[in-house]
Design an enzyme around this catalytic site. Structure first.
Site, short mmCIF file in Angstrom:
data_model
loop_
_atom_site.label_atom_id
_atom_site.label_comp_id
_atom_site.label_asym_id
_atom_site.label_seq_id
_atom_site.Cartn_x
_atom_site.Cartn_y
_atom_site.Cartn_z
N ASN A 1 0.68 -5.27 -6.47
CA ASN A 1 1.02 -6.63 -6.04
C ASN A 1 0.94 -7.67 -7.15
O ASN A 1 1.12 -8.86 -6.90
CB ASN A 1 0.11 -7.06 -4.88
CG ASN A 1 0.29 -6.19 -3.66
OD1 ASN A 1 -0.66 -5.62 -3.15
ND2 ASN A 1 1.51 -6.07 -3.18
N HIS B 1 3.99 -4.37 3.66
CA HIS B 1 4.64 -4.31 2.35
C HIS B 1 5.65 -3.17 2.37
O HIS B 1 5.38 -2.10 2.96
CB HIS B 1 3.62 -4.00 1.24
CG HIS B 1 2.83 -5.18 0.76
ND1 HIS B 1 1.49 -5.09 0.44
CD2 HIS B 1 3.19 -6.47 0.52
CE1 HIS B 1 1.05 -6.27 0.03
NE2 HIS B 1 2.06 -7.12 0.07
N ASP C 1 6.24 -0.98 0.20
CA ASP C 1 5.74 0.30 -0.34
C ASP C 1 4.81 1.04 0.63
O ASP C 1 4.33 2.12 0.32
CB ASP C 1 5.09 0.12 -1.72
CG ASP C 1 3.76 -0.61 -1.68
OD1 ASP C 1 3.32 -1.05 -0.59
OD2 ASP C 1 3.14 -0.76 -2.76
N ALA D 1 -8.57 -1.41 3.53
CA ALA D 1 -8.01 -2.71 3.13
C ALA D 1 -6.49 -2.72 3.30
O ALA D 1 -5.83 -3.70 2.99
CB ALA D 1 -8.36 -3.01 1.67
N CYS E 1 -0.25 1.47 -3.89
CA CYS E 1 -0.74 0.09 -4.00
C CYS E 1 -1.69 -0.08 -5.18
O CYS E 1 -1.87 -1.19 -5.68
CB CYS E 1 -1.51 -0.32 -2.75
SG CYS E 1 -0.63 -0.14 -1.21
N1 ARG Z 1 -5.61 -5.94 1.27
C1 ARG Z 1 -4.41 -5.98 0.51
C2 ARG Z 1 -3.46 -6.97 1.13
O1 ARG Z 1 -3.42 -7.04 2.33
C3 ARG Z 1 -3.78 -4.63 0.40
C4 ARG Z 1 -2.59 -4.58 -0.50
C5 ARG Z 1 -1.85 -3.30 -0.47
N2 ARG Z 1 -0.86 -3.26 -1.48
C6 ARG Z 1 0.37 -2.74 -1.38
N3 ARG Z 1 1.11 -2.70 -2.43
N4 ARG Z 1 0.85 -2.35 -0.22
O2 ARG Z 1 -2.77 -7.70 0.47
#
Ligand code: ARG
Length: 276
Positions: free
Chosen positions: A72, A169, A171, A259, A265
């Protein structure tokens, strides 16, 4: 040796924690992850990735427990990074740290305006030949940010609408693979987006992931050539992927699922040319 190896960015989980709730996975998990287990799981992923790639590190920062999810940080290609502009204030504190890392590492920075949230490679994935960029929107990234991606690399951007809050997301539910296949969970997308995916990938190239594997973050896979790194998945999906020639490496990532993240991620692809 080094030149043909791709490079990735990871962030050690020393300060990783579920501290707040910004997606459904975090609900009920605040302060419920083990830092010790997280460290072991992250190390296993790091070791596996290093077999096939160079892995650079960014230092974790106090107050930014989600910084481990480097996917991210932004989207990188050809020495340029489109820096993320996070949707949630909880993650906006990561931005200056990632900006500094990219600047110090010689990348050109493309800022994405705050008004149009963009969450980096978490929501933007190149297909196998790099000609097309699939970009998610709806839950985090704003569709209006996609034109900045098109302008930055002069690449075709195909927008996909995300509708299931568990797959917030791109991904988490969509994974273009190195052999030209795509692995994805169709119910995470609105109807026009499903049609768009079907228009670009022929049926034999589509690997449909069932819900049981989708919620294990099967689509959240790191793909380097024929190697696939991902959380534990069903024997059936594993056999399907192996049948298509992939070498599947399953790593238990339970602490990060708390999370809302898994293998992909935790990793950001860096364009080789700008990396020393
Ligand atoms: N806790 C993070 C969020 O909600 C997790 C991010 C996961 N990242 C990803 N590339 N899917 O932003």
């Amino acid at each position: 040796m080094g030149d043909a190896r791709p490079a990735f960015l990871m962030c050690p989980p020393d300060l990783y924690e579920v501290d707040y709730v910004i997606n459904p996975w975090m609900e009920g998990n605040v302060h419920h992850s083990s830092r010790e287990r997280a460290a072991q799981q992250w190390q296993e992923l790091h070791n596996a990735l290093r077999q096939a790639a160079d892995v650079l590190l960014v230092n974790p920062q106090p107050g930014s427990p989600d910084m481990v999810f480097t996917a991210n940080a932004g989207l990188v290609r050809d020495g340029i990074v489109a820096l993320s502009s996070f949707h949630h204030v909880e993650r906006q504190g990561e931005e200056p740290h990632f900006r500094k890392w990219f600047t110090d590492s010689g990348f050109a920075i493309r800022e994405i305006p705050r008004a149009t949230a963009f969450e980096g490679e978490g929501d933007a994935l190149f297909d196998s030949n790099g000609q097309r960029l699939w970009a998610g929107h709806g839950l985090r990234t704003r569709a209006a940010s996609h034109r900045f991606l098109n302008e930055t690399w002069d690449v075709e951007v195909l927008s996909l609408g995300l509708v299931d809050p568990r797959f917030y997301h791109l991904d988490t539910c969509f994974c273009p693979l190195s052999n030209g296949d795509v692995m994805y969970y169709p119910p995470a997308f609105d109807e026009p987006s499903r049609a768009l995916i079907e228009a670009h990938y022929r049926k034999p190239n589509r690997i449909i992931v069932e819900e049981a594997d989708a919620v294990r973050f099967a689509c959240n896979a790191v793909n380097v050539d024929r190697m696939l790194l991902l959380n534990e998945i069903s024997a059936q999906l594993c056999a399907e992927l192996e049948g298509r020639g992939f070498s599947v490496v399953q790593i238990q990532l339970s602490e990060f699922l708390k999370a809302g993240g898994a293998a992909k991620c935790l990793v950001l692809r860096l364009s080789k040319p700008a990396v020393n």
